[in-house]
Design a protein around this motif. Sequence first.
Motif: not given
Length: 342
Positions: A337-342, A80-88, A26-29, A301-309
């Motif tokens: 990539p995040p669902a919204a970018t696919r 944000r990174a923990m939420q993406m990774a699904g860890v508490d 997970g990544v967060g910015v 984070g930008d590269a992942h969230l924008s769907g580039r990676l």
Amino acid sequence: MTSLLQPVTNSSPDATRHTRHATMAGVGVYLPEGLLTNADLEVMVETSDTWIMERTGIRTRHRAGSGETAAMMGVKAARRAMQMAGVDTVGAIICATCSPDTLMPAAACFIQRELGLVGMPCFDLNAACSGYVFGLNVANSLIQTGSIDSALVIASEAMTSLVDFTDRTTCVLFGDGAGAAVLKATDAPGIRATRWGADASRADIIYIGPKQDNEDSVDALRMRGSNTFRLAVDRMVAMGEELAAAAGWKVSEVDFFIPHQANQRIIEAVGKRLGVGLDKVIINVSEVGNTSAASIPLALGDAHLSGRLKRGDKVVCIAFGAGATWGGVAMEWQLDPPAATR
Ligand code: ACO
């Protein structure tokens, strides 16, 4: 030139030497809302949008507001990174920063408290702009040896609090922000190779203190820009080549290089010397400036969230900073990539 990097002592890729691996789950910015534009700086010092754009490529930077310390920005990226990774929870919290809230306790401890966690080791790490990749190096090693199963690696910087806003040679460069990653233990890498190093004979090129020609000036971030420029390019190019080889890849096979975002010209020079097109280099310096340790995780984070990676991409991060320090990580990207970018 003789390589100052730890030599590749084994011709097989680094990752084959270990049975446990780490991967980014997970990544967060986080970027503060406050903006500092070139027009704002034109009012503060004798400079111009044209000079700043031509020499640095920086258009704007974010500036932390009251109460937005390195720890507080780090918490937002970490959540944000923990939420993406699904860890508490995680096995360790490492915060890379050269602009902590206080010298002690560490920003990582404040971050732990804000996240409502307790028990795991929390510590700060200062390698200036190389801090995030140093943090990944440490967390990766702790996971490989079985000390921990997961880690939160945060890089958070309130750089504008270190800048002398009467010094035009530095105040146009820096911005604030935070990035974070959750690393988890996996059977297959993830992180395939890491490198780090330092040469303290170059400690005078970037430091906090008075100006070299004016001992009465305030203690602030000072830089010998052109010396730094050359060294930064040399080190990042050498590291990019060495990391690709250590991961078992040719430079031409790397999908994305993510260099420290110090300056558009440095990034372009690194891409050119590596022989890769700028379409393979992640660049966000125009919007955020140089955010020191937070620079690579913000770009990543930008590269992942924008769907580039995309999952399976070969990614090489390379940093250079005060110390002088340098470091890097080669990894196979394991997130969709995040669902919204696919
Ligand atoms: N506006 C207008 N003129 C300026 C400004 C400004 N903001 N800043 C400097 N100048 C002037 C200088 O005074 C100098 O004038 P002079 O010729 O009359 O003496 C002239 O512009 C040229 O200055 P240089 O420093 O030679 O400019 P350069 O092209 O090298 O650009 C810069 C400076 C942008 C700092 C560049 O050298 C650079 O990006 N260096 C590397 C930074 C870096 O890699 N940092 C990484 C790590 S940071 C960390 O670890 C915290």
